[in-house]
Design an enzyme around this catalytic site. Structure first.
Site, PDB file in Angstrom:
ATOM      1  N   PHE A 256      -3.633  -2.652  -4.193  1.00 50.20           N
ATOM      2  CA  PHE A 256      -4.805  -2.842  -5.048  1.00 50.20           C
ATOM      3  C   PHE A 256      -6.034  -3.329  -4.285  1.00 50.20           C
ATOM      4  O   PHE A 256      -6.933  -3.930  -4.855  1.00 50.20           O
ATOM      5  CB  PHE A 256      -4.490  -3.816  -6.187  1.00 50.20           C
ATOM      6  CG  PHE A 256      -3.183  -3.553  -6.863  1.00 50.20           C
ATOM      7  CD1 PHE A 256      -3.010  -2.396  -7.609  1.00 50.20           C
ATOM      8  CD2 PHE A 256      -2.123  -4.438  -6.750  1.00 50.20           C
ATOM      9  CE1 PHE A 256      -1.799  -2.136  -8.238  1.00 50.20           C
ATOM     10  CE2 PHE A 256      -0.912  -4.178  -7.365  1.00 50.20           C
ATOM     11  CZ  PHE A 256      -0.739  -3.035  -8.114  1.00 50.20           C
ATOM     12  N   ARG A 644     -10.890  17.879 -11.862  1.00 50.86           N
ATOM     13  CA  ARG A 644      -9.607  18.590 -11.904  1.00 50.86           C
ATOM     14  C   ARG A 644      -8.475  17.592 -11.683  1.00 50.86           C
ATOM     15  O   ARG A 644      -8.468  16.852 -10.695  1.00 50.86           O
ATOM     16  CB  ARG A 644      -9.603  19.657 -10.816  1.00 50.86           C
ATOM     17  CG  ARG A 644      -8.439  20.621 -10.846  1.00 50.86           C
ATOM     18  CD  ARG A 644      -8.566  21.561  -9.647  1.00 50.86           C
ATOM     19  NE  ARG A 644      -7.600  22.649  -9.697  1.00 50.86           N
ATOM     20  CZ  ARG A 644      -7.377  23.465  -8.658  1.00 50.86           C
ATOM     21  NH1 ARG A 644      -8.064  23.300  -7.528  1.00 50.86           N
ATOM     22  NH2 ARG A 644      -6.475  24.435  -8.760  1.00 50.86           N
ATOM     23  N   LYS A 649       0.863  14.006 -14.971  1.00 47.38           N
ATOM     24  CA  LYS A 649       1.885  12.979 -15.189  1.00 47.38           C
ATOM     25  C   LYS A 649       1.579  11.727 -14.377  1.00 47.38           C
ATOM     26  O   LYS A 649       1.577  10.608 -14.904  1.00 47.38           O
ATOM     27  CB  LYS A 649       3.260  13.537 -14.806  1.00 47.38           C
ATOM     28  CG  LYS A 649       4.417  12.589 -15.042  1.00 47.38           C
ATOM     29  CD  LYS A 649       5.743  13.273 -14.684  1.00 47.38           C
ATOM     30  CE  LYS A 649       6.935  12.373 -14.969  1.00 47.38           C
ATOM     31  NZ  LYS A 649       8.223  13.056 -14.668  1.00 47.38           N
ATOM     32  N   VAL A 719      -8.543   8.683 -10.110  1.00 43.86           N
ATOM     33  CA  VAL A 719      -8.414   7.997 -11.397  1.00 43.86           C
ATOM     34  C   VAL A 719      -7.924   6.558 -11.250  1.00 43.86           C
ATOM     35  O   VAL A 719      -7.741   5.867 -12.252  1.00 43.86           O
ATOM     36  CB  VAL A 719      -7.460   8.765 -12.341  1.00 43.86           C
ATOM     37  CG1 VAL A 719      -8.025  10.134 -12.658  1.00 43.86           C
ATOM     38  CG2 VAL A 719      -6.056   8.884 -11.745  1.00 43.86           C
ATOM     39  N   GLU A 721      -9.353   3.820 -10.199  1.00 45.23           N
ATOM     40  CA  GLU A 721     -10.292   2.783 -10.614  1.00 45.23           C
ATOM     41  C   GLU A 721     -10.835   2.976 -12.022  1.00 45.23           C
ATOM     42  O   GLU A 721     -10.979   2.013 -12.783  1.00 45.23           O
ATOM     43  CB  GLU A 721     -11.477   2.728  -9.635  1.00 45.23           C
ATOM     44  CG  GLU A 721     -11.392   1.639  -8.588  1.00 45.23           C
ATOM     45  CD  GLU A 721     -10.518   2.012  -7.402  1.00 45.23           C
ATOM     46  OE1 GLU A 721     -10.238   1.141  -6.567  1.00 45.23           O
ATOM     47  OE2 GLU A 721     -10.100   3.179  -7.309  1.00 45.23           O
TER      48      GLU A 721
END
Length: 756
Positions: A256, A644, A649, A719, A721
């Site tokens: 992180f 895109r 999943k 994706v 953040e």
């Protein structure tokens, strides 16, 4: 009558792998224990180090008695500032790829204490237990000095930083006259916010295992988000050539941002290994995980002015963040406010205050996860004062152009995020009156917020090796801190060459592989993925050239663009009956292996003419116990526009995890400092609260369709953040709707709900 032969339908990318919900290719290794992490690599004769931490926040070490520790059989050495080997004294050698301006902290450098829990000694012994026990026998005498760890007091001495490294952009110059517009506004709000310190707390604690070889070379197993960064740091500090240091980090148990910079256990382990000429492991304890960087405490003011119809006329966003005494750690906190909405009068200001703490460190969505929620809570308060739906207010001031730069967005489907998220959530059923929705003693609140994050791309390289059996191995020196990098890169490679997933393997976490940037900032797919596509495109071109050039081949005379790659075959697009397998092409060409390497460079010219970003809309439902003040987040809908989606999943899992963290930011996570000691007091999992299973209920993720041909060759945005950025604000706004109390200090704990 003779039937005419049917004309086969043209093929359109039948072997596509991008966009499929492929399960993790490394999943079995992780769930069976086959994946090895930094502290799990063993070698004969491995010694163990344990770090002794300082008991004061500022001052000097007057003396350190290590005799009792050294007297224990099996204790090999106690390293302190008094006996450490000579090392470079100038700061440049200690820099890393994520270092801010200033002087990096140098462990064991001298007797000066810069912050509480600073490492002051390393005990090396034949076992971890012995090293830990010996550390307790060391007697240290300090000369304590008055420390400054209270940001509220330190802000009086705050200063404006310059343009620092690491991508920091100072706030844009003011536009219009925000202060005057605020004073003249028909409706206005002026709110003050605090964001508590947070610590990363990944499941895997930081560790470094340094294998010392007889020829003096090192193999370093480190918890890192960048093997090349670790290698460069070790080579610079210890004056070693890159040929002498190999960094191997195939798996990282969460980071992180905590692994962007080399942490002090790495330095300690290499110091001990090179001095003792034997292999050494140093692993931090959970309390010691609170001894280095963190999300900085932040004080903010957001003031908004508007006409009665909701048109924004004034915006002021000011922030003060902590930094250490030696480095200028900076975040982009306020700039997002100038980008989010149309407004002619905007003033943004950002300052730093020096404190006696370790330099803060990037933590998931640094800056945005702090600044955007403040703006979004202020927008909610403005909507309340206008008597306007919060969603309507945001759409009223929607912009297709970045007001900070006057550049268009390369793509922005935030409006669709609002529309689809609101429909899924059922926003139209919301009663706008606070405290109007309830079930028994449970007050029900609905809140909304938007989120934004950059869509970045860096230079990266990748290698590829295609065997005659149709198996492909691709590699790049990136990391996988959990988002599924192994799988995403495998999909990109398989998609480009039309291979089944099982025929492709991806290698990472090794400094011997081609160059890759640090994994962070949601840019790995954009950067490394583009390099993987580039090198596979090169192999594709070579195979196509070979196939159409074979005199006796079924593809003779076609052009490369006439071919489709699918299921290990090269197929004529117009006539699928004309085909050759990769194996046949290579055998006919006398090749056992095809190899290549490629570098991907951002489309700087076109990218710089646009603002590149990801966007989201978050809808949250809370239930607040009217008597106890407890909060349950019962529903969240997160609608994300991120170009895109390589693997829906895994991308969904990324957003789910980010929403969970957003719930923690809103309600639980807070590192508490005893200002008398200048020390974090809840430095363990017993008292540093994070969401657990009972805290998490329904989370729904929507990926809005978004096409972007500018952001990178894949059209993909990260994706990792964007999923967290707006969540704390949506929850805070839902709490206001439930209770009628506007709470601006995060986290919103029970005492704050009951005490307001």
């Amino acid at each position: 009558m003779i039937a005419k032969p049917s004309i086969p339908a043209p093929l359109e990318n039948p072997g596509a792998q991008i966009g499929k919900p492929v399960s993790r290719v490394d999943g079995r290794l992780k769930v069976t224990g086959g994946a090895k992490y930094a502290a799990e690599f063993n070698t004969p004769g491995l010694a163990h180090g344990y770090i002794l931490s300082s008991a004061i926040a500022r001052g000097r070490i007057l003396s350190m008695d290590t005799a009792k520790a050294l007297a224990l059989p099996g204790v090999l050495q106690v390293f302190t500032h008094e006996n450490r080997p000579g090392l470079p004294w100038f700061d440049r050698k200690w820099k890393d790829d994520d270092a801010p301006t200033g002087a990096p902290f140098r462990p064991l450098y001298d007797a000066t204490i810069h912050h509480s829990l600073q490492p002051i000694a390393l005990v090396v012994a034949e076992s971890f237990e012995l090293a830990r026990y010996a550390a307790r026998l060391i007697h240290v005498v300090y000369e304590a000095e008055e420390h400054r760890t209270d940001l509220h007091a330190a802000q009086a001495h705050a200063f404006t930083p310059g343009k620092d490294k690491g991508g920091f952009q100072p706030p844009p110059k003011p536009r219009g006259d925000a202060d005057r517009a605020l004073a003249e506004a028909e409706v206005s709000v002026d709110l003050h916010f605090t964001q508590a310190v947070e610590h990363h707390n990944p499941m895997e604690m930081h560790a470094s295992t340094v294998i010392y070889h007889n020829d003096g070379t090192l193999t370093v197993h480190d918890k890192t988000q960048g093997p090349l960064n670790t290698q460069t740091y070790v080579c610079n500090v210890f004056d070693l050539s890159k040929d002498a240091v190999r960094v191997v980090s195939p798996f990282v148990g969460g980071a992180f941002g905590s692994g962007l910079r080399p942490q002090h256990q790495l330095f300690m382990a290499v110091l001990a290994a090179t001095t003792l000429k034997r292999s050494v492991r140093v692993e931090l304890s959970r309390p010691q995980m609170f001894s280095f960087g963190h999300r900085p405490e932040t004080l903010q003011r957001v003031a908004l002015g508007a006409r009665k119809d909701g048109t924004l006329t004034a915006m002021i966003h000011e922030a003060v963040q902590e930094t250490s005494q030696s480095e200028n750690y900076v975040e982009v906190v306020v700039n997002w406010s100038g980008q989010q909405y149309k407004c002619d009068n905007v003033r943004l200001d950002y300052k730093l205050a020096r404190m006696d703490t370790h330099t803060p460190l990037d933590q998931r969505a640094p800056g945005a996860a702090t600044g955007v929620p403040a703006l979004e809570i202020a927008m909610d308060e403005l909507a309340a004062r206008l008597g306007m739906d919060p969603l309507e207010l945001r759409l009223k001031n929607y912009t297709e152009v970045d007001p900070n730069t006057d550049k268009p967005f390369s793509s922005k489907e935030l409006r669709a995020c609002f529309q689809q998220g609101a429909e899924r959530f059922g926003w139209h059923r919301r009663n706008p009156v606070p405290r109007s929705m309830r079930q028994g003693r449970q007050l029900i609140g609905w809140g909304v917020a938007s989120g934004v994050w950059d869509a970045m791309q860096g230079q990266a390289a990748a290698s590829a090796r295609l065997g005659i059996d149709g198996t492909l191995t691709v590699g790049s020196a990136t990391a996988d801190i959990g988002p599924g990098t192994y799988t995403a890169m495998t999909q990109i490679a398989a998609d480009t060459l039309g291979l089944p997933i099982g025929k492709v393997s991806f290698q990472l976490g090794d400094s011997n592989l081609p160059m890759a940037p640090l994994q962070g900032g949601s840019w790995t797919v954009s950067s490394v993925g583009s390099a993987v596509k580039a090198v596979c495109d090169r192999l594709r071109g070579k195979l196509a050239g070979l196939a159409v050039g074979l005199d006796d081949g079924p593809l003779k005379g076609l052009k490369a663009e006439d071919l489709v790659f699918a299921d290990g075959f090269l197929i004529a697009r117009a006539d699928p009956s004309r085909r050759m397998s990769i194996t046949e092409v290579m055998r006919a060409s006398g090749l056992l292996v095809l190899e290549d390497e490629a570098r991907s460079i951002p489309y700087y010219r076109s990218q710089m003419r646009h603002t590149l970003g990801t966007h989201s809309a978050i809808f949250a439902e809370v239930r607040v116990d009217e008597d106890l003040g407890t909060v349950q987040v019962t529903r969240v809908v997160s609608a994300v526009a991120a170009g895109r989606i390589i693997n829906p999943k895994m991308a969904r899992s990324q957003v789910l995890g980010a929403v969970v963290w957003g719930i923690g930011m809103a309600l639980e996570e807070e590192s508490l400092t005893d200002q008398r000691l200048g020390r974090f007091m809840n430095h363990d999992f017993a008292e540093y609260h994070i969401p657990v299973n009972a805290d998490i209920h329904d989370i729904d993720v929507i990926f809005v369709e978004e096409h972007d041909e500018i952001v990178n060759p894949l059209g993909a945005k990260g994706v990792g953040e964007i999923g967290i950025v707006g969540v704390p604000a949506a929850i805070a706004n839902a709490i206001y709707h439930a209770t009628g109390k506007r709470l601006c200090d995060l986290p919103i704990t029970v005492d704050r709900i009951l005490g307001t």
